[in-house]
Design a protein around this motif. Structure first.
Motif, PDB file in Angstrom:
ATOM      1  N   ILE A 180      34.635  29.833  26.745  1.00  0.00           N
ATOM      2  CA  ILE A 180      36.058  30.098  26.974  1.00  0.00           C
ATOM      3  C   ILE A 180      36.848  28.899  26.463  1.00  0.00           C
ATOM      4  N   THR A 181      37.807  29.137  25.592  1.00  0.00           N
ATOM      5  CA  THR A 181      38.629  28.052  25.052  1.00  0.00           C
ATOM      6  C   THR A 181      40.087  28.343  25.381  1.00  0.00           C
ATOM      7  N   PRO A 182      40.594  27.763  26.474  1.00  0.00           N
ATOM      8  CA  PRO A 182      41.980  28.046  26.859  1.00  0.00           C
ATOM      9  C   PRO A 182      42.953  27.652  25.751  1.00  0.00           C
ATOM     10  N   SER A 183      44.037  28.414  25.638  1.00  0.00           N
ATOM     11  CA  SER A 183      45.044  28.054  24.621  1.00  0.00           C
ATOM     12  C   SER A 183      46.054  27.074  25.211  1.00  0.00           C
ATOM     13  N   THR A 184      46.219  27.110  26.550  1.00  0.00           N
ATOM     14  CA  THR A 184      47.149  26.146  27.158  1.00  0.00           C
ATOM     15  C   THR A 184      46.421  25.406  28.282  1.00  0.00           C
ATOM     16  N   SER A 185      46.908  24.204  28.563  1.00  0.00           N
ATOM     17  CA  SER A 185      46.339  23.414  29.664  1.00  0.00           C
ATOM     18  C   SER A 185      46.996  23.814  30.971  1.00  0.00           C
ATOM     19  N   ALA A 186      46.237  23.699  32.038  1.00  0.00           N
ATOM     20  CA  ALA A 186      46.827  23.953  33.352  1.00  0.00           C
ATOM     21  C   ALA A 186      47.623  22.725  33.778  1.00  0.00           C
ATOM     22  N   SER A 187      48.760  22.973  34.448  1.00  0.00           N
ATOM     23  CA  SER A 187      49.612  21.837  34.838  1.00  0.00           C
ATOM     24  C   SER A 187      49.053  21.126  36.063  1.00  0.00           C
ATOM     25  N   SER A 188      48.168  21.803  36.809  1.00  0.00           N
ATOM     26  CA  SER A 188      47.528  21.129  37.942  1.00  0.00           C
ATOM     27  C   SER A 188      46.049  21.512  37.935  1.00  0.00           C
ATOM     28  N   THR A 189      45.315  20.995  38.917  1.00  0.00           N
ATOM     29  CA  THR A 189      43.882  21.327  38.987  1.00  0.00           C
ATOM     30  C   THR A 189      43.645  22.465  39.983  1.00  0.00           C
ATOM     31  N   SER A 190      44.720  23.088  40.448  1.00  0.00           N
ATOM     32  CA  SER A 190      44.547  24.201  41.403  1.00  0.00           C
ATOM     33  C   SER A 190      44.167  25.466  40.639  1.00  0.00           C
ATOM     34  N   ASN A 191      42.928  25.454  40.163  1.00  0.00           N
ATOM     35  CA  ASN A 191      42.465  26.554  39.323  1.00  0.00           C
ATOM     36  C   ASN A 191      41.109  27.043  39.822  1.00  0.00           C
ATOM     37  N   VAL A 192      40.763  28.229  39.406  1.00  0.00           N
ATOM     38  CA  VAL A 192      39.519  28.834  39.876  1.00  0.00           C
ATOM     39  C   VAL A 192      38.734  29.402  38.704  1.00  0.00           C
ATOM     40  N   PHE A 193      37.465  29.604  38.967  1.00  0.00           N
ATOM     41  CA  PHE A 193      36.539  30.248  38.034  1.00  0.00           C
ATOM     42  C   PHE A 193      36.226  31.608  38.655  1.00  0.00           C
ATOM     43  N   SER A 194      36.586  32.696  37.975  1.00  0.00           N
ATOM     44  CA  SER A 194      36.377  33.987  38.645  1.00  0.00           C
ATOM     45  C   SER A 194      35.479  34.905  37.832  1.00  0.00           C
ATOM     46  N   VAL A 195      34.757  35.767  38.546  1.00  0.00           N
ATOM     47  CA  VAL A 195      33.836  36.735  37.948  1.00  0.00           C
ATOM     48  C   VAL A 195      34.167  38.091  38.575  1.00  0.00           C
ATOM     49  N   THR A 196      34.707  39.025  37.781  1.00  0.00           N
ATOM     50  CA  THR A 196      35.153  40.285  38.361  1.00  0.00           C
ATOM     51  C   THR A 196      34.776  41.465  37.462  1.00  0.00           C
ATOM     52  N   VAL A 197      34.721  42.637  38.083  1.00  0.00           N
ATOM     53  CA  VAL A 197      34.468  43.885  37.363  1.00  0.00           C
ATOM     54  C   VAL A 197      35.617  44.858  37.686  1.00  0.00           C
ATOM     55  N   ASP A 198      35.699  45.939  36.936  1.00  0.00           N
ATOM     56  CA  ASP A 198      36.762  46.899  37.211  1.00  0.00           C
ATOM     57  C   ASP A 198      36.405  47.698  38.461  1.00  0.00           C
ATOM     58  N   GLY A 199      37.277  47.623  39.469  1.00  0.00           N
ATOM     59  CA  GLY A 199      37.002  48.254  40.757  1.00  0.00           C
ATOM     60  C   GLY A 199      36.740  49.741  40.641  1.00  0.00           C
ATOM     61  N   GLY A 200      37.403  50.399  39.695  1.00  0.00           N
ATOM     62  CA  GLY A 200      37.221  51.842  39.544  1.00  0.00           C
ATOM     63  C   GLY A 200      35.825  52.164  39.043  1.00  0.00           C
ATOM     64  N   SER A 201      35.515  51.652  37.865  1.00  0.00           N
ATOM     65  CA  SER A 201      34.239  52.048  37.232  1.00  0.00           C
ATOM     66  C   SER A 201      33.033  51.430  37.937  1.00  0.00           C
ATOM     67  N   ALA A 202      33.226  50.335  38.687  1.00  0.00           N
ATOM     68  CA  ALA A 202      32.066  49.696  39.340  1.00  0.00           C
ATOM     69  C   ALA A 202      31.982  50.050  40.817  1.00  0.00           C
ATOM     70  N   ALA A 203      32.787  50.978  41.260  1.00  0.00           N
ATOM     71  CA  ALA A 203      32.794  51.320  42.689  1.00  0.00           C
ATOM     72  C   ALA A 203      31.377  51.622  43.161  1.00  0.00           C
ATOM     73  N   GLY A 204      31.016  51.033  44.302  1.00  0.00           N
ATOM     74  CA  GLY A 204      29.716  51.326  44.920  1.00  0.00           C
ATOM     75  C   GLY A 204      28.562  50.536  44.352  1.00  0.00           C
ATOM     76  N   GLN A 205      28.779  49.775  43.292  1.00  0.00           N
ATOM     77  CA  GLN A 205      27.667  49.023  42.696  1.00  0.00           C
ATOM     78  C   GLN A 205      27.331  47.790  43.528  1.00  0.00           C
ATOM     79  N   THR A 206      26.064  47.430  43.565  1.00  0.00           N
ATOM     80  CA  THR A 206      25.601  46.179  44.194  1.00  0.00           C
ATOM     81  C   THR A 206      24.875  45.364  43.140  1.00  0.00           C
ATOM     82  N   ILE A 207      25.289  44.095  43.002  1.00  0.00           N
ATOM     83  CA  ILE A 207      24.737  43.211  41.975  1.00  0.00           C
ATOM     84  C   ILE A 207      24.387  41.869  42.605  1.00  0.00           C
ATOM     85  N   ASN A 208      23.264  41.296  42.221  1.00  0.00           N
ATOM     86  CA  ASN A 208      22.908  39.945  42.652  1.00  0.00           C
ATOM     87  C   ASN A 208      23.187  38.967  41.512  1.00  0.00           C
ATOM     88  N   PHE A 209      23.668  37.766  41.893  1.00  0.00           N
ATOM     89  CA  PHE A 209      23.964  36.713  40.919  1.00  0.00           C
ATOM     90  C   PHE A 209      23.271  35.425  41.337  1.00  0.00           C
TER      91      PHE A 209
END
Ligand SMILES: O=S(=O)(O)O[C@H]1C[C@H](O)[C@@H](O)[C@@H]1CO
Length: 616
Positions: A180-209
């Motif tokens: 991932i190469t951000p195009s802009t810098s964040a102005s603070s460090t209040s940032n997160v790393f997120s991992v998400t799927v589409d709630g509709g198409s993934a409804a009911g799925q169980t995944i281990n990470f």
């Protein structure tokens, strides 16, 4: 005061004199080690700061599934159900836990989880972040869809993201990796790393990470390497050695939790991590091989643990492992320290020292073994050739003890001032909490005291072969110790007044010591004179610990002395510190001075000066 300088050197100065001591004490994971996903439950031993409930690590190492600590840092997004489980088929035997995620029905939009980083995540435009994790579907499903991996502000602004396909038929562990190469810098460090799927198409799925990782660019682009800004600050000091892996963090709170080098090398997947001495799980992603490559990258020699380091790959399995990791040549290793501060365990140290050194010396005759008990007390066999001496004291103590080594016997024994720092103005409660005299950051008074003491180390460098301030690094929020030479947070590294003193001494080394009029032991003005043969340089270090300026008259015996020289001066109010809100309050200032066969120098109140000129 008049300082008459001798015409001849008394001794050569060891090239190892100024270096660094390191251990993971809120300084490895989330600090020097570049992995951003480092967060763990911290139970501070010294609550130097109000410790925020902190976050947990990338592979759920050393946590109890289902416990509140196991998830602290990971938060569900938009209704996902997440928990840490003991995997029935773990990603590796070293990493038994996994993140178990169920997507509910009836949710639209992105559903999943996030990590809030080491009290924040710095996001810099144009930097390439490498994110990876392992996944598997515990039950095979027909799901086929993408997962969105993104770096975003807690406010929701997305700085960069990438998506990758997941397949419900993937019931065995599969690693996925994106850049991932951000195009802009964040102005603070209040940032997160997120991992998400589409709630509709993934409804009911169980995944281990499992085994998450997020790496920004590293120092010298080393794989699994060091955080660039911190590494650059350390390299800036020009250190000549690096003591590792501790400090207390070497020995473990129990024998079972001692630092074991072989658990810290090889694939990250095979590193179980350990609960370190400072009350939190070390990932051991920063392991022996990373440390040794770091030493080579900076030009330092390690002071430390063995065969893996110097063995012959054709004769030793450990050396063959080193070779297989990409370093067939032995690393430099001249010093191994046996234990740490074993004056606290002198009764058992006698046999431990004997057994370690007898066995190791036979196999590695060229290595010097450093003892960590009080010098010659108890008597050890074999007789140590080096001792590691530690002192944490007040600014006044350092100013008044610059002659600490002058009286030591010259009997061949050498000394490693392995840990020293002015930490408090409260001589009767040095290790107390902030507010009882304990420093949060080094102060100018403390740094001038350390400099006074260091002029004594230079004068006695015929027997003091190495010295390092400790601790080297500490997080500004979550820490177990203050002051530290460098403080840091998710976004920045902060250079203290003591950092500048260490840098001034380290970058202005001589190769021989020139005797001169001795300072008064009980005075407030201290100096040392060295010669740097290349360039015919004379370098005079001056520490004025008094609240008023002081003039020194230098009388030199040399035939020719340059009429001008440079002065690098660090000075400021005695109680002042460089802090995250005012990081450059006190920095060295370089100017010209008039020099000659006799010249005056006016040392400002509470100052450390390095005077450099040529003479022959
Ligand atoms: O609590 S202490 O023992 O004073 O801890 C000190 C001494 C020890 O060697 C090091 O790990 C630590 C801080 O640098």
């Amino acid at each position: 005061v008049t300082v008459t300088v001798s015409a001849t050197a008394s001794h050569s100065i060891p090239t190892t004199l100024w270096g660094q001591m390191f251990e993971d004490i809120s300084s490895g994971d989330g600090g020097l080690y570049a992995e951003r996903e480092r967060n763990f439950e911290r139970r501070p031993l010294i609550s130097a700061k109000s410790v925020h409930p902190v976050l947990q690590n990338r592979a759920f190492q050393q946590v109890t599934p289902g416990s509140s600590a196991a998830l602290n840092a990971w938060q569900a997004v938009n209704g996902a159900t997440i928990s840490v489980i003991k995997e029935t088929t773990p990603v590796s035997s070293a990493l038994p836990n996994a993140l178990h995620v169920t997507v509910p029905s009836g949710k639209s939009g992105q559903v999943g989880f996030l990590n809030t980083g080491y009290s924040g995540i710095k996001i810099t435009a144009k930097s390439t972040y490498t994110a990876s994790f392992y996944y598997r579907f515990p039950t095979s499903s027909s799901f086929s869809g993408s997962v969105l991996i993104s770096l975003q502000a807690t406010s929701g602004q997305v700085f960069g993201s990438a998506s990758i396909q997941l397949s419900g038929s993937q019931t065995t562990w599969k690693q996925v990796s994106v850049s991932i190469t951000p195009s802009t810098s964040a102005s603070s460090t209040s940032n997160v790393f997120s991992v998400t799927v589409d709630g509709g198409s993934a409804a009911g799925q169980t995944i281990n990470f499992a085994m998450f990782s997020l790496f920004p660019p590293t120092f010298k682009n080393r794989q699994n390497g060091m955080r660039a800004d911190i590494a650059e600050a350390l390299a800036e000091m020009g250190p000549s050695f690096f003591r590792l892996p501790g400090g207390n963090n070497l020995e473990g709170q129990t024998a079972a939790t001692r630092w074991q080098w072989n658990a810290t090398v090889g694939p990250i997947l095979s590193r179980p991590g350990r609960v370190g001495d400072w009350g939190y799980a070390n990932t051991d992603g920063l392991g022996l091989f990373e440390y040794l490559n770091w030493c080579e990258d900076v030009g330092m020699q390690p002071i430390m643990a063995i065969n893996f380091v110097v063995g012959d790959p054709t004769k030793s399995a450990a050396a063959a492992l080193r070779s297989s990791l990409g370093h067939p040549e032995p690393f430099t290793l001249n010093f191994v320290e046996v234990g740490n501060e074993d004056n606290f365990a002198a009764s058992t140290y006698t046999y431990r020292w004997h057994d370690f050194v007898t066995a190791l010396k036979a196999q590695f005759p060229n290595i010097h073994f450093i003892a960590t008990s009080i010098a010659f007390n108890p008597v050890l066999s074999p007789v140590p050739t080096e001792y590691d001496v530690h002192v944490y004291q007040s600014p006044t103590w350092f100013a008044q003890n610059s002659f600490y080594y002058d009286g030591f016997q010259r009997n061949g024994t050498k000394y490693f001032e392995g840990e020293y720092a002015a930490i408090s103005t409260n001589a009767s409660n040095l290790f107390g909490a902030i507010g009882t005299g304990r420093f949060t950051f080094p102060t100018m008074q403390g740094s001038a005291g350390e400099a006074a003491f260091m002029t004594g180390l230079e004068r006695n460098s015929d027997i003091v072969f190495a010295a390092s301030y400790a601790p080297l690094l500490g997080h500004v929020i979550n820490n177990q110790w203050t002051p530290n030479l460098l403080a840091f947070d998710a976004g920045n590294v902060y250079r203290s007044t003591s950092f500048y003193v260490q840098k001034l001494f380290s970058l202005n080394r001589g190769d021989s010591y020139i005797p001169s009029t001795l300072p008064s032991k009980t005075g407030t003005l201290f100096w040392s004179v060295v010669r740097k043969t290349s360039g015919n340089q004379i370098i005079i270090k001056v520490s004025n610990t008094a609240a008023s300026a002081a003039t020194l008259t230098f009388v030199l015996p040399f035939n020719t002395v340059s009429s001008t020289g440079t002065a690098q001066v660090l000075t400021g109010a005695g109680t002042a510190s460089n802090t995250p809100t005012n990081p450059n309050l006190i920095v060295p200032v370089t100017g010209n001075i008039t020099t000659g066969k006799t010249f005056n120098y006016n040392a400002p109140a509470v100052s450390v000066s390095v005077l450099t000129f040529t003479a022959s």
